[in-house]
Design a protein around this motif. Structure first.
Motif, PDB file in Angstrom:
ATOM      1  N   HIS A  71       0.864  -1.183   0.000  1.00  0.00           N
ATOM      2  CA  HIS A  71       0.000   0.000   0.000  1.00  0.00           C
ATOM      3  C   HIS A  71       0.902   1.235   0.000  1.00  0.00           C
ATOM      4  N   PHE A  72       0.806   2.042  -1.055  1.00  0.00           N
ATOM      5  CA  PHE A  72       1.622   3.264  -1.142  1.00  0.00           C
ATOM      6  C   PHE A  72       0.736   4.481  -0.922  1.00  0.00           C
ATOM      7  N   SER A  73       1.142   5.349  -0.007  1.00  0.00           N
ATOM      8  CA  SER A  73       0.451   6.613   0.238  1.00  0.00           C
ATOM      9  C   SER A  73       1.407   7.759  -0.062  1.00  0.00           C
ATOM     10  N   GLY A  74       0.953   8.685  -0.887  1.00  0.00           N
ATOM     11  CA  GLY A  74       1.831   9.809  -1.214  1.00  0.00           C
ATOM     12  C   GLY A  74       1.294  10.621  -2.368  1.00  0.00           C
ATOM     13  N   HIS A  75       2.204  11.208  -3.122  1.00  0.00           N
ATOM     14  CA  HIS A  75       1.847  12.084  -4.236  1.00  0.00           C
ATOM     15  C   HIS A  75       2.062  11.379  -5.574  1.00  0.00           C
ATOM     16  N   GLY A  76       1.170  11.660  -6.515  1.00  0.00           N
ATOM     17  CA  GLY A  76       1.350  11.218  -7.891  1.00  0.00           C
ATOM     18  C   GLY A  76       1.360  12.417  -8.809  1.00  0.00           C
ATOM     19  N   SER A  77       2.020  12.281  -9.936  1.00  0.00           N
ATOM     20  CA  SER A  77       2.113  13.389 -10.894  1.00  0.00           C
ATOM     21  C   SER A  77       1.735  12.929 -12.289  1.00  0.00           C
ATOM     22  N   GLY A  78       0.652  12.141 -12.360  1.00  0.00           N
ATOM     23  CA  GLY A  78       0.168  11.696 -13.657  1.00  0.00           C
ATOM     24  C   GLY A  78       1.167  10.797 -14.359  1.00  0.00           C
ATOM     25  N   GLU A  79       1.301  10.999 -15.663  1.00  0.00           N
ATOM     26  CA  GLU A  79       2.168  10.156 -16.462  1.00  0.00           C
ATOM     27  C   GLU A  79       3.634  10.275 -16.056  1.00  0.00           C
ATOM     28  N   GLU A  80       3.999  11.391 -15.399  1.00  0.00           N
ATOM     29  CA  GLU A  80       5.402  11.590 -15.020  1.00  0.00           C
ATOM     30  C   GLU A  80       5.840  10.631 -13.929  1.00  0.00           C
ATOM     31  N   GLY A  81       4.914  10.190 -13.061  1.00  0.00           N
ATOM     32  CA  GLY A  81       5.279   9.185 -12.080  1.00  0.00           C
ATOM     33  C   GLY A  81       4.838   9.492 -10.668  1.00  0.00           C
ATOM     34  N   LEU A  82       5.207   8.592  -9.738  1.00  0.00           N
ATOM     35  CA  LEU A  82       4.988   8.801  -8.314  1.00  0.00           C
ATOM     36  C   LEU A  82       6.156   9.606  -7.758  1.00  0.00           C
TER      37      LEU A  82
END
Length: 543
Positions: A71-82
């Motif tokens: 389970h990963f909690s954090g920020h995503g930036s769309g196609e650019e990645g986590l």
């Protein structure tokens, strides 16, 4: 889910780099742990945590804890990645391909991955090629909704339910909490994904969630101009517009037309070029030669034709003239997409532009060399968010045919609505509402129709949330906001535009930059917001 007696190991990963907005990650982890402590099947699970993980910590944690659920909690930036940190504390984006490659190594161990981060569906779709159950977020998700989903998901697992039921309960809990984001979490199963990919393979479509990629809306007379120009010996066509205006679609349409004429084509997308390919001029030119050779199904023979002592541009020209063009009887279209990536490569850009200009000029000659170069047609595609400055005598940007893509007019938007078979659902009133908010911006219109087609939301809800961080355009709007915040003069100028009730006259240079970003329309010498969506969003943030 496995039915053996082995306890399921859950690994909770969290990352909140210091230069990103603060998330309630501690609350999310605490709620997951507390819920499982109270569950009737609590002895079936063990939980390990790794907080403030850097990108290098991911594989180390998997090796150490051997989890079945991650389970990963954090920020995503769309196609650019986590979003993670590197060893220096700087933000590090890890893209979908890299994550998929990592999880592939643990596919025999990991059963389920939950990416509780905004816009993480891009990564989830790639990971699901190797992991049986993956959850990602299709849009931005607020902290409260992310926590509610996690609570419902792990409460279900703790009650002995399977992953699909757990996903459904997680979405339901968001809705029960009164948060209208219950459709944002998306479950992607390996079985369904691979079945879908197999069925689409025959049509050469590998979209993980099929979009209406066969829809192309013409903007006369642009297409006809391009078709006419590509037939001319030594042609140079320059397609430019802000991002997401349909440049690549037009390029593909043009390349298809060229192939129908019996031409050979070589398309190079600079967005896909490794940073090593852009290290210096020689490396880049040899990368260019090798990729064009492969596209033309010719063996790369750089050693036979390349001579550094003659100069790099001369060696590249020699390779094309004496090898590639001499071995091809038909005209050859060389198209370079995302050309703007070279704008900041000072060690490459100027010299390569001089090279393209020289090829264009050589094709005009009436001698033997000119006859060879008349076979080539060059197409250069670039976004206008950044713009280069070059000596006009060295630049390929002031010769040939220039195509600047406009937004759709109402008739073209109507055609797109019809192609999506949504004309009955929208009606005249809905179409007018759509045009009133978005104008004819191709990407914004398509995103709206995609969401309506998939029944993710109603038109009323979509339009109401559109200028907010909960809306379907939030990622795109934040990107535009970041562009403004990088330049104080631009930010202040655009503030004047969105707060005024009438067109605003600005410095010509600022006017050009804002228009190149796609943020304004120019009326005579004055600026107005490109669409009401931009006016509302930026008024709330700049006003």
């Amino acid at each position: 889910m496995s039915t053996n007696n082995q306890a399921r190991k859950i690994l909770l990963l969290s990352a909140n780099p210091k230069d990103t907005s603060r998330l309630r990650l501690g609350e999310e982890m605490r709620e997951i742990k507390e819920g499982l402590k109270r569950a009737k099947k609590r002895d079936d699970y063990s939980i390990d945590t790794a907080e403030a993980v850097r990108y290098r910590d991911i594989h180390r944690a998997i090796l150490e804890y051997e989890p079945h659920i991650i389970h990963f909690s954090g920020h995503g930036s769309g196609e650019e990645g986590l979003v993670f940190e590197d060893e220096t504390g700087q933000t590090k984006l890890v893209d979908a391909e890299a994550l998929a490659g990592l999880f592939q190594l643990f596919a025999n161990q990991v059963e389920c991955v939950v990416l509780n981060a905004c816009y993480s569906k891009y990564q989830a779709e790639e990971i699901a090629r190797h992991i049986n159950y993956v959850v990602g977020m299709s849009q931005a998700i607020v902290d409260k909704a992310a926590v509610e989903f996690a609570v419902g998901f792990y409460d279900a697992l703790g009650a002995g339910q399977d992953y699909e039921f757990a996903y459904k309960l997680g979405c339901s809990v968001i809705r029960v909490a009164g948060i209208p984001q219950n459709l944002i979490p998306q479950l992607i199963t390996k079985k369904n994904l691979l079945s879908q990919l197999a069925s689409e393979k025959s049509s050469a479509s590998f979209d993980l969630e099929p979009r209406a990629t066969n829809i192309y809306i013409e903007r006369p007379p642009i297409e006809e101009k391009c078709y006419k120009a590509i037939l001319q010996p030594g042609a140079l066509i320059r397609i430019k517009a802000p991002q997401k205006m349909g440049k690549t679609l037009l390029l593909e349409k043009l390349l298809d037309y060229a192939r129908q004429q019996g031409y050979q084509t070589a398309k190079l997308d600079l967005k896909l070029a490794d940073s090593s390919a852009l290290a210096d001029l020689k490396t880049f030119l040899q990368w260019l030669c090798g990729n064009v050779s492969e596209s033309l199904e010719l063996e790369a023979k750089l050693d036979d034709y390349w001579q550094d002592s003659m100069g790099l541009n001369t060696s590249c020209t020699r390779y094309f003239q004496k090898y590639l063009l001499s071995n091809i009887d038909s005209p050859v279209v060389v198209a370079i997409d995302n050309f703007e990536r070279l704008f900041k490569c000072e060690n490459i850009f100027s010299e390569f532009c001089l090279l393209l200009r020289s090829w264009y000029e050589t094709a005009k000659q009436g001698d033997r060399m000119g006859k060879v170069w008349k076979k080539i047609r060059l197409v250069v595609v670039n976004s206008t968010e950044t713009y280069p400055t070059l000596d006009t005598n060295r630049s390929p940007f002031n010769v040939g045919l220039a195509i600047e893509l406009p937004e759709f007019n109402q008739k073209q938007v109507e055609e797109m609505v019809n192609q999506y078979e949504l004309d009955g659902q929208l009606g005249e009133q809905g179409l007018n509402q759509l045009m009133g908010l978005l104008g004819g911006h191709p990407y914004l219109v398509q995103e709206t129709l995609e969401n309506l087609k998939s029944q993710k939301t109603s038109l009323e809800e979509l339009l109401a949330l559109a200028p907010t961080e909960e809306g379907v355009f939030s990622h795109h709007l934040r990107e535009q906001l970041e562009c403004l915040q990088d330049d104080f003069q631009l930010e202040e100028a655009y503030k004047k535009v969105v707060t005024a009730n009438e067109p605003v006259q600005l410095n010509p240079k600022i006017t050009f930059k804002l228009h190149s970003l796609g943020l304004t329309k120019i009326i005579r010498n004055d600026c107005v917001p490109s669409c009401d969506l931009y006016r509302q969003y930026f008024l709330a943030r700049l006003g």
